[in-house]
Write a protein that holds these residues in place. Structure first.
Motif, short mmCIF file in Angstrom:
data_model
loop_
_atom_site.label_atom_id
_atom_site.label_comp_id
_atom_site.label_asym_id
_atom_site.label_seq_id
_atom_site.Cartn_x
_atom_site.Cartn_y
_atom_site.Cartn_z
N PRO A 29 0.98 -1.25 -0.03
CA PRO A 29 0.00 -0.01 -0.12
C PRO A 29 0.86 1.16 -0.06
N ILE A 30 0.35 2.26 -0.94
CA ILE A 30 0.85 3.36 -0.88
C ILE A 30 -0.14 4.45 -0.45
N ASN A 31 -0.28 4.99 0.72
CA ASN A 31 -1.09 5.63 1.26
C ASN A 31 -2.47 5.32 0.98
N GLY A 32 -2.57 3.97 1.32
CA GLY A 32 -3.82 3.07 1.71
C GLY A 32 -4.34 2.56 0.22
N LYS A 33 -3.50 2.34 -0.84
CA LYS A 33 -3.88 1.92 -2.23
C LYS A 33 -2.69 1.13 -2.74
N PRO A 34 -2.73 0.09 -3.20
CA PRO A 34 -1.69 -0.66 -3.71
C PRO A 34 -1.07 -0.13 -5.02
N GLY A 35 0.26 0.16 -4.73
CA GLY A 35 1.08 0.92 -5.62
C GLY A 35 0.75 0.71 -7.28
N VAL A 36 0.35 -0.56 -7.67
CA VAL A 36 0.20 -0.72 -8.94
C VAL A 36 -1.14 0.05 -9.47
N GLU A 37 -1.97 0.14 -8.26
CA GLU A 37 -3.31 1.01 -8.92
C GLU A 37 -2.95 2.31 -9.42
N TYR A 38 -2.00 2.83 -8.73
CA TYR A 38 -1.61 4.23 -9.39
C TYR A 38 -1.22 4.21 -10.71
N ILE A 39 -0.53 3.12 -10.94
CA ILE A 39 -0.05 3.12 -12.46
C ILE A 39 -1.15 2.73 -13.32
N LEU A 40 -2.14 1.96 -13.02
CA LEU A 40 -3.24 1.46 -13.64
C LEU A 40 -4.22 2.77 -14.04
N GLU A 41 -4.31 3.63 -12.91
CA GLU A 41 -5.04 5.03 -12.90
C GLU A 41 -4.31 5.77 -14.14
N GLU A 42 -3.00 5.96 -14.11
CA GLU A 42 -2.43 6.86 -15.16
C GLU A 42 -2.80 6.10 -16.50
N CYS A 43 -2.55 5.12 -16.63
CA CYS A 43 -3.08 4.38 -18.02
C CYS A 43 -4.36 4.60 -18.64
N PHE A 44 -5.29 4.40 -17.64
CA PHE A 44 -6.68 4.41 -18.09
C PHE A 44 -6.97 6.10 -18.39
N GLN A 45 -6.31 6.75 -17.49
CA GLN A 45 -6.74 8.30 -17.66
C GLN A 45 -5.91 8.94 -18.97
N ALA A 46 -4.90 8.21 -19.43
CA ALA A 46 -4.22 8.54 -20.59
C ALA A 46 -4.95 7.80 -21.83
N GLY A 47 -6.07 7.12 -21.67
CA GLY A 47 -6.72 6.37 -22.97
C GLY A 47 -6.31 5.13 -23.26
N ILE A 48 -5.55 4.59 -22.38
CA ILE A 48 -5.18 3.19 -22.59
C ILE A 48 -6.19 2.28 -22.28
N LYS A 49 -6.47 1.16 -23.44
CA LYS A 49 -7.47 0.24 -23.27
C LYS A 49 -7.34 -1.05 -22.83
N LYS A 263 8.93 7.38 1.66
CA LYS A 263 8.44 8.79 1.62
C LYS A 263 7.52 8.92 0.38
N SER A 264 6.90 7.92 -0.46
CA SER A 264 5.92 8.13 -1.36
C SER A 264 4.52 8.11 -0.77
N SER A 265 4.27 7.23 0.52
CA SER A 265 3.18 7.53 1.27
C SER A 265 2.90 9.13 1.79
N LEU A 266 4.10 9.30 2.30
CA LEU A 266 3.81 10.69 2.81
C LEU A 266 3.53 11.79 1.86
N GLU A 267 4.21 11.70 0.90
CA GLU A 267 4.16 12.59 -0.39
C GLU A 267 2.78 12.60 -0.87
N ILE A 268 2.10 11.50 -1.12
CA ILE A 268 0.81 11.22 -1.57
C ILE A 268 -0.32 11.85 -0.73
N SER A 269 0.04 11.49 0.70
CA SER A 269 -0.90 11.89 1.61
C SER A 269 -1.03 13.78 1.77
N LYS A 270 0.02 14.27 1.14
CA LYS A 270 -0.19 15.74 1.15
C LYS A 270 -0.70 16.22 0.03
N LEU A 271 -1.17 15.48 -1.13
CA LEU A 271 -1.77 15.92 -2.47
C LEU A 271 -3.24 16.28 -2.32
#
Ligand code: G1P
Length: 271
Positions: A29-49, A263-271
């Motif tokens: 988990p990175i701030n309560g979400k598996p790291g790979v889900e951030y990557i998937l979100e980036e993909c889908f928001q960029a139009g990947i099918k 550090k990544s969890s701390l940074e993401i929690s500040k977003l």
């Protein structure tokens, strides 16, 4: 259009031991979400099918995570919980879009990408390394726009310190194309300080053409005894394939090391 993304997830995660001794790092988990889900979100928001995951038998838990919809179904039948039913819908959506391919020997990033060859149907595709999180701005989307504009391959990049070059693929610039975009002259995998042509480091986002597979099929082992995507890219550049290095605008979080992961969890929690 770029519709397909390859995500190599077969790495051993030794830099994150003991967290990874039984658990794949991409599910941590990175701030309560598996790291790979951030990557998937980036993909889908960029139009990947369509996503291709490269995993290994040691990392079957990753597949299980996306195929556990029956577990959710049972819980949802018993208690109506909006949050859980949203998670269920998300997992179902992901499951439909992800193909799983196995790389059972850790022979390097180039070997991992080659395993996806038969599933790639488009001329160009995206690769994302899940250790490299980029937040605040969708780096993949920006790279897809650059690809559309210049009809070429693209690699994400950032300037690094001189004494850190041996951690990265480092490229030299032929000329500046526009603000933050550079035509690449050459790229070297993890050079020492003396051999590094610059301090422009490749970060784990690539838009490549299918031609890379021909190079990968012939690619010999490089530094550290692994088959590197960087070495195959270098050959394409030598064949006059156009590659742009894009200094991305978002914030980079290195989730592959313990310090960076924390550090990544701390940074993401500040977003
Ligand atoms: C890989 C690539 C390297 C790149 C880096 C970005 O290295 O081989 O060229 O700079 O990803 O994270 P790795 O992190 O697998 O050692």
């Amino acid at each position: 259009m770029i519709k397909q993304a390859i995500i190599p997830l077969a790495g051993l995660g030794t830099r994150l031991l003991p967290l990874t001794s039984v658990f794949p790092k991409e599910l941590l988990p990175i701030n309560g979400k598996p790291g790979v889900e951030y990557i998937l979100e980036e993909c889908f928001q960029a139009g990947i099918k369509d996503i291709i995951f490269i995993i290994s038998t040691k990392k079957k838990l990753i597949k299980k995570y996306f195929y556990n919809d029956n577990f959710y179904k049972k819980i949802i039948n018993k208690k109506k919980d909006k949050r859980i039913s949203n998670e269920y819908k998300k997992i179902l959506k992901y499951k439909k879009k992800i193909k799983f391919v196995f790389q059972n020997k850790p022979l390097g990033t180039g070997d991992a990408i080659l395993k996806a060859k038969k599933f790639v149907t488009e001329n160009h595709f995206l690769i994302l390394f899940p250790d490299d999180l980029i937040v605040k701005r969708n780096c993949s989307k920006d790279m897809i726009d650059i690809h559309k504009k210049y009809n070429c391959s693209v690699m994400a990049s950032k300037k690094v310190k001189k004494n850190e070059v041996s951690r990265w693929g480092i490229y030299s610039v032929k000329n500046k194309i526009s603000n933050n975009n550079f035509l690449i002259d050459d790229v070297i995998e993890k050079p020492n300080q003396k051999n590094a042509p610059s301090t422009n480091a490749v970060i784990g986002r690539y838009i490549l053409s299918k031609k890379i597979f021909n190079k990968l099929e012939r690619q010999k082992k490089g530094i550290g005894g692994e088959i590197h995507i960087t070495d195959a890219i270098r050959k394409l550049i030598k064949d006059n394939s156009k590659f742009i290095g894009h200094n991305f605008a978002g914030k980079y979080l290195d989730c592959g090391t313990m310090k960076g992961y924390i550090k990544s969890s701390l940074e993401i929690s500040k977003l």
